[in-house]
Design a protein around this motif. Sequence first.
Motif, PDB file in Angstrom:
ATOM      1  N   ILE A 118       0.854  -1.192   0.000  1.00 14.21           N
ATOM      2  CA  ILE A 118       0.000   0.000   0.000  1.00 14.21           C
ATOM      3  C   ILE A 118       0.884   1.235   0.000  1.00 14.21           C
ATOM      4  CG2 ILE A 118      -1.752   1.317   1.263  1.00 14.21           C
ATOM      5  CD1 ILE A 118      -2.663  -1.323   2.528  1.00 14.21           C
ATOM      6  N   ILE A 119       0.655   2.110  -0.962  1.00 12.21           N
ATOM      7  CA  ILE A 119       1.328   3.407  -1.018  1.00 12.21           C
ATOM      8  C   ILE A 119       0.349   4.466  -0.523  1.00 12.21           C
ATOM      9  CG2 ILE A 119       2.540   5.078  -2.462  1.00 12.21           C
ATOM     10  CD1 ILE A 119       3.941   2.386  -2.288  1.00 12.21           C
ATOM     11  N   GLY A 120       0.771   5.273   0.441  1.00 15.15           N
ATOM     12  CA  GLY A 120      -0.127   6.282   1.000  1.00 15.15           C
ATOM     13  C   GLY A 120      -1.026   5.706   2.066  1.00 15.15           C
ATOM     14  N   GLY A 121      -0.444   4.952   2.989  1.00 17.04           N
ATOM     15  CA  GLY A 121      -1.249   4.222   3.954  1.00 17.04           C
ATOM     16  C   GLY A 121      -1.754   5.035   5.123  1.00 17.04           C
ATOM     17  N   ALA A 122      -1.359   6.314   5.226  1.00 16.30           N
ATOM     18  CA  ALA A 122      -1.738   7.097   6.403  1.00 16.30           C
ATOM     19  C   ALA A 122      -3.043   7.868   6.231  1.00 16.30           C
ATOM     20  CB  ALA A 122      -0.619   8.074   6.765  1.00 16.30           C
ATOM     21  N   GLY A 123      -3.567   7.947   5.014  1.00 13.03           N
ATOM     22  CA  GLY A 123      -4.775   8.724   4.759  1.00 13.03           C
ATOM     23  C   GLY A 123      -6.044   7.924   4.987  1.00 13.03           C
ATOM     24  N   TYR A 124      -7.180   8.532   4.642  1.00 13.48           N
ATOM     25  CA  TYR A 124      -8.469   7.879   4.847  1.00 13.48           C
ATOM     26  C   TYR A 124      -8.591   6.593   4.030  1.00 13.48           C
ATOM     27  CZ  TYR A 124     -10.391  11.996   7.267  1.00 13.48           C
ATOM     28  OH  TYR A 124     -10.643  13.012   8.154  1.00 13.48           O
ATOM     29  N   PHE A 139       3.815  -4.548   2.938  1.00 11.57           N
ATOM     30  CA  PHE A 139       4.329  -3.278   3.450  1.00 11.57           C
ATOM     31  C   PHE A 139       3.280  -2.192   3.296  1.00 11.57           C
ATOM     32  CE2 PHE A 139       5.511  -3.032  -1.050  1.00 11.57           C
ATOM     33  CZ  PHE A 139       5.143  -1.726  -1.384  1.00 11.57           C
ATOM     34  N   VAL A 140       3.398  -1.160   4.117  1.00  9.65           N
ATOM     35  CA  VAL A 140       2.537   0.019   4.046  1.00  9.65           C
ATOM     36  C   VAL A 140       3.459   1.230   4.003  1.00  9.65           C
ATOM     37  CG1 VAL A 140       0.630   1.283   5.082  1.00  9.65           C
ATOM     38  CG2 VAL A 140       0.810  -1.197   5.423  1.00  9.65           C
ATOM     39  N   ASN A 149       6.890   4.447  12.252  1.00 12.17           N
ATOM     40  CA  ASN A 149       5.817   4.457  13.250  1.00 12.17           C
ATOM     41  C   ASN A 149       4.923   3.231  13.087  1.00 12.17           C
ATOM     42  OD1 ASN A 149       6.648   6.969  14.235  1.00 12.17           O
ATOM     43  ND2 ASN A 149       5.331   8.073  12.788  1.00 12.17           N
ATOM     44  N   PHE A 150       4.387   2.751  14.199  1.00 14.48           N
ATOM     45  CA  PHE A 150       3.395   1.690  14.112  1.00 14.48           C
ATOM     46  C   PHE A 150       2.144   2.215  13.408  1.00 14.48           C
ATOM     47  CE2 PHE A 150       5.802   0.017  17.784  1.00 14.48           C
ATOM     48  CZ  PHE A 150       5.982  -1.291  17.361  1.00 14.48           C
ATOM     49  N   ILE A 151       1.520   1.353  12.637  1.00 15.70           N
ATOM     50  CA  ILE A 151       0.291   1.739  11.935  1.00 15.70           C
ATOM     51  C   ILE A 151      -0.776   2.175  12.936  1.00 15.70           C
ATOM     52  CG2 ILE A 151      -1.666   0.744  10.669  1.00 15.70           C
ATOM     53  CD1 ILE A 151       0.463  -0.793   9.005  1.00 15.70           C
ATOM     54  N   PHE A 208       4.785   1.549   9.396  1.00 15.75           N
ATOM     55  CA  PHE A 208       4.945   2.227   8.120  1.00 15.75           C
ATOM     56  C   PHE A 208       6.411   2.167   7.702  1.00 15.75           C
ATOM     57  CE2 PHE A 208       1.191   4.477   9.841  1.00 15.75           C
ATOM     58  CZ  PHE A 208       0.316   4.326   8.774  1.00 15.75           C
ATOM     59  N   THR A 209       6.630   2.154   6.403  1.00 17.48           N
ATOM     60  CA  THR A 209       7.983   2.139   5.876  1.00 17.48           C
ATOM     61  C   THR A 209       8.139   3.194   4.798  1.00 17.48           C
ATOM     62  OG1 THR A 209       9.659   0.782   4.770  1.00 17.48           O
ATOM     63  CG2 THR A 209       7.374   0.360   4.175  1.00 17.48           C
ATOM     64  N   GLY A 210       9.349   3.659   4.621  1.00 22.90           N
ATOM     65  CA  GLY A 210       9.656   4.572   3.525  1.00 22.90           C
ATOM     66  C   GLY A 210      10.271   3.850   2.349  1.00 22.90           C
ATOM     67  N   GLU A 211      10.397   2.519   2.474  1.00 22.47           N
ATOM     68  CA  GLU A 211      11.012   1.708   1.429  1.00 22.47           C
ATOM     69  C   GLU A 211       9.942   1.016   0.579  1.00 22.47           C
ATOM     70  OE1 GLU A 211      14.330   1.750   1.036  1.00 22.47           O
ATOM     71  OE2 GLU A 211      14.430   3.123   2.759  1.00 22.47           O
TER      72      GLU A 211
END
Length: 332
Positions: free
Chosen positions: A13-19, A38-39, A47-49, A64-67
């Motif tokens: 998932i790319i952009g996992g922090a939004g709605y 991965f998220v 940070n933990f999801i 969450f990952t930046g990779e």
Amino acid sequence: MTELKSNKIKAGIIGGAGYTGGEMLRILVNHPDVDIAFVHSNSNAGNFIYEVHTDLFGDTDLKFTGELSTDIDVLFLCVGHGDARKFLESNPIPDHIKIIDLSQDFRLGQNSQLENKKFIYGLPELNRDAIKSAQNIANPGCFATCLQLGLLPLAAKGLLNSEVHISATTGSTGAGQKPSATTHFTWRNDNLSVYKVFDHQHLNEIGESLKQLQPAFNQAVNFIPHRGDFTRGIFASIYLGSELSEEEALKIYEDYYAGHPFTHVTSRNIDLKQVINTNKVFLQVKKYGNKIFIISMLDNLLKGASGQAVQNMNLLFGFDERAGLRLKATGF
């Protein structure tokens, strides 16, 4: 003892922090056929999801990952409009990975190609067979899904022969997670307003789909969107001139959606809470004088976004179309 290999597919998932990313996570953590590989989130990497989506505490210990990883089967793009195309241009994705984009970047026919990647418009009630054999999916918009499902049965019979009038109200989550003047609690609460009158961007999607079924369709679709004083959901009222009786119209709608597990037709009164937190669409079909009146309603974050994306994934990989999406409505 020989270790059994999992038959589950791997999802990124790319952009996992939004709605939409949050809703995707809520579905996939309980999906019987999916492991979340991965998220991705640049702003929350490490940070933990559950520190962002606090309701997922106890459901997952993923961070969450930046990779990025290409050891996946499907990639969901839960990013803003314009950002999906930029992401794919900057990060070439191997052809074996199926892509489901939740932005508007690839929905229209003229924009549906990126180099060798072709995106199919992912409205299962319109393109189910094409989705099953596709490699990449452009997930429809929330308003577009709601309004198209209210009109497709008539278009399929060539019966859209007058102007269409629509008034629809959406919850605040339809504007995305980034705060703005019209999503701030103190402005939205106890308030109602219109926006993008006759000019909403989802009208282009709607027009293409209606002409796919009724090529000669050339009538105006008059659409008035409203910002509602609630969090999630879309409630749309649609009417147009028609010589059909109510019984004839109901049969056309019931026949069209037979076999589509999430779209349900009735002549009874319906209300928004019946579909909130589900992937369902409820359609009420009535006749008043010489006009057909349709109410169409859905949850903008589920059938209007992440739920429909998972429905498309299920079709792409040959899973039960309802897998992971047997969700309970709010009810009260």
